[in-house]
Design a protein around this motif. Structure first.
Motif, PDB file in Angstrom:
ATOM      1  N   MET A 117       9.643  -5.046  25.151  1.00 53.98           N
ATOM      2  CA  MET A 117       9.296  -4.440  23.873  1.00 53.98           C
ATOM      3  C   MET A 117      10.537  -4.092  23.046  1.00 53.98           C
ATOM      4  O   MET A 117      11.512  -3.548  23.552  1.00 53.98           O
ATOM      5  N   HIS A 118      10.437  -4.406  21.745  1.00 49.08           N
ATOM      6  CA  HIS A 118      11.526  -4.087  20.830  1.00 49.08           C
ATOM      7  C   HIS A 118      11.020  -4.145  19.393  1.00 49.08           C
ATOM      8  O   HIS A 118       9.954  -4.693  19.110  1.00 49.08           O
ATOM      9  N   HIS A 119      11.801  -3.569  18.504  1.00 41.62           N
ATOM     10  CA  HIS A 119      11.585  -3.700  17.066  1.00 41.62           C
ATOM     11  C   HIS A 119      12.651  -4.650  16.541  1.00 41.62           C
ATOM     12  O   HIS A 119      13.840  -4.448  16.801  1.00 41.62           O
ATOM     13  N   GLU A 120      12.229  -5.660  15.816  1.00 37.91           N
ATOM     14  CA  GLU A 120      13.160  -6.698  15.388  1.00 37.91           C
ATOM     15  C   GLU A 120      14.310  -6.116  14.575  1.00 37.91           C
ATOM     16  O   GLU A 120      14.098  -5.428  13.572  1.00 37.91           O
ATOM     17  N   LEU A 121      15.535  -6.373  15.061  1.00 33.59           N
ATOM     18  CA  LEU A 121      16.760  -5.980  14.364  1.00 33.59           C
ATOM     19  C   LEU A 121      16.833  -4.484  14.091  1.00 33.59           C
ATOM     20  O   LEU A 121      17.429  -4.050  13.102  1.00 33.59           O
ATOM     21  N   GLN A 238      16.143  -0.216  20.141  1.00 29.09           N
ATOM     22  CA  GLN A 238      16.126  -1.159  21.255  1.00 29.09           C
ATOM     23  C   GLN A 238      16.941  -0.595  22.415  1.00 29.09           C
ATOM     24  O   GLN A 238      17.645  -1.322  23.115  1.00 29.09           O
ATOM     25  N   ILE A 239      16.802   0.702  22.625  1.00 30.88           N
ATOM     26  CA  ILE A 239      17.576   1.390  23.656  1.00 30.88           C
ATOM     27  C   ILE A 239      17.295   0.812  25.034  1.00 30.88           C
ATOM     28  O   ILE A 239      18.215   0.555  25.814  1.00 30.88           O
ATOM     29  N   ALA A 240      16.018   0.605  25.357  1.00 32.65           N
ATOM     30  CA  ALA A 240      15.662   0.094  26.687  1.00 32.65           C
ATOM     31  C   ALA A 240      15.875  -1.409  26.773  1.00 32.65           C
ATOM     32  O   ALA A 240      16.432  -1.915  27.757  1.00 32.65           O
ATOM     33  N   PHE A 241      15.445  -2.147  25.761  1.00 32.83           N
ATOM     34  CA  PHE A 241      15.490  -3.609  25.807  1.00 32.83           C
ATOM     35  C   PHE A 241      16.903  -4.129  26.047  1.00 32.83           C
ATOM     36  O   PHE A 241      17.113  -5.073  26.818  1.00 32.83           O
ATOM     37  N   LEU A 242      17.903  -3.535  25.408  1.00 25.96           N
ATOM     38  CA  LEU A 242      19.266  -4.046  25.479  1.00 25.96           C
ATOM     39  C   LEU A 242      20.142  -3.261  26.447  1.00 25.96           C
ATOM     40  O   LEU A 242      21.364  -3.399  26.421  1.00 25.96           O
ATOM     41  N   ILE A 284      11.321   4.986  29.361  1.00 24.39           N
ATOM     42  CA  ILE A 284      11.021   4.316  28.095  1.00 24.39           C
ATOM     43  C   ILE A 284      10.178   3.070  28.332  1.00 24.39           C
ATOM     44  O   ILE A 284       9.151   2.850  27.669  1.00 24.39           O
ATOM     45  N   ASN A 285      10.584   2.248  29.300  1.00 21.60           N
ATOM     46  CA  ASN A 285       9.822   1.029  29.588  1.00 21.60           C
ATOM     47  C   ASN A 285       8.411   1.341  30.085  1.00 21.60           C
ATOM     48  O   ASN A 285       7.455   0.634  29.747  1.00 21.60           O
TER      49      ASN A 285
END
Length: 345
Positions: A117-121, A238-242, A284-285
């Motif tokens: 999960m993320h928000h684009e850019l 995008q704290i968790a995604f990256l 978060i995830n």
């Protein structure tokens, strides 16, 4: 190496709703609209523009079936009816093909790996407020573009975790190489150092060129924002995604050994520079997982996503998959950056 970057998690595909359904079939699932057979996609969207926008404000996403989208040109025509203006991608995380202004292929990503999960850019100073996903060819199994309500995720997270990130913001660190992720040209549209440094200055990004010619950057952004229309507080980042702890353990170990703990292709930190612990990334995830909803793609489907209100992910899949992505209505976020975009020492 990109093929094993992120963790694996269950991604069962929900059955599609019955044709003609106009309400969410389950709590939290995006509304579903059925277009009339033989509809001209651009004209159908143009007539319902205001209604679709209202649904986005209320629900954060909406799916339309029956538009018969077959080519990137079809998607471009719908984009022009739905959006105020297309957005150009900069600071890409993974490679894409550009079909037209604002219209791209899905990010290059191994089909056997989910994209979390993320928000684009959300790490960029300018990001698309609106996204369009169009399925030109569905996979044989899996491959849903799942969504999660960022306002609900925010409410589900521990108050002390939210308070710290809301107070401090978050940091993204990147090391651009030709081995993992997007190249300099794919991210900045150029390999010219002067042009890249000018972009960094204009977008509150600290940078440093390494002896081997690679580029390291650091940018400070807000973790929680208010939606400009509804006023809802949204978990937008995008704290968790990256983060390194979202990597598969063996991949993280390899990357640390190969590049060092400060030279990972990407990582996230608290706004004051402290590392984000593994348990925080897991919290978060887990919050995302608890609020994830998905619907299997059908050929010609269109999904509209409010990129601030709604996070999205991609399930692993089998067989060919062609989902075109359109980015639109760019907005420039107010950020908490302590840096001023000066060259980092």
């Amino acid at each position: 190496m990109l093929s094993a970057l992120f963790r694996k998690h269950p991604a069962p595909a929900a059955p599609p709703p019955s044709a003609g359904s106009t309400t969410p079939p389950a709590s939290g699932e995006p509304p579903f609209l059925q277009a009339e057979a033989g509809s001209d996609a651009a004209a159908w969207v143009a007539v319902r523009h205001d209604r679709l926008r209202d649904l986005l404000v209320e629900h954060g996403a909406v799916t339309v079936r029956g538009l018969g989208l077959r080519t990137p040109a079809d998607v471009e025509s719908v984009l022009h009816q739905m959006a105020d203006r297309p957005a150009t991608e900069r600071e890409a995380f993974a490679a894409r093909d550009r079909h037209a202004e604002g219209v791209y292929s899905s990010s290059a990503w191994p089909p056997n790996q989910p994209m979390c999960m993320h928000h684009e850019l959300s790490y960029a100073l300018e990001f698309p407020a609106l996204m369009l996903f169009a399925c030109l060819q569905p996979p044989t199994a899996g491959g849903a573009t799942a969504v999660a309500d960022s306002a609900a995720v925010l409410q589900a997270l521990p108050a002390e975790l939210v308070d710290r990130f809301e107070r401090e913001g978050w940091l993204l660190t990147r090391t651009y190489t030709n081995e993992i992720g997007a190249t300099l040209s794919q991210s900045f549209g150029t390999e010219d150092r002067d042009a890249i440094e000018a972009y960094c200055r204009a977008n509150a990004i600290d940078w440093s060129w390494q002896p081997d010619g690679s580029l390291r950057t650091r940018q400070h952004r807000r973790a929680v924002v208010r939606h400009p229309v509804s006023g809802r507080r949204c978990w937008f980042n995008q704290i968790a995604f990256l983060n390194e702890w979202t990597l598969a353990p063996e991949v993280r170990e390899f990357l640390v050994e190969e590049y060092g703990p400060d030279g990972l292709p990407f990582n996230t930190r608290y706004g004051n520079g402290d590392p984000v612990p593994r348990d925080v990334v897991e919290q978060i995830n887990n919050a995302y997982d608890a609020h994830t909803v998905r619907r299997a793609w059908h050929s010609g489907d269109l999904m509209l996503v409010d990129n601030i209100r709604t996070a999205h992910s991609r399930d692993a899949y089998e067989g060919p998959r062609n989902v075109v992505v359109a980015l639109a209505d760019p907005v420039r976020q107010d950020h908490l950056a302590a840096s001023t975009g000066r060259a980092a020492a």
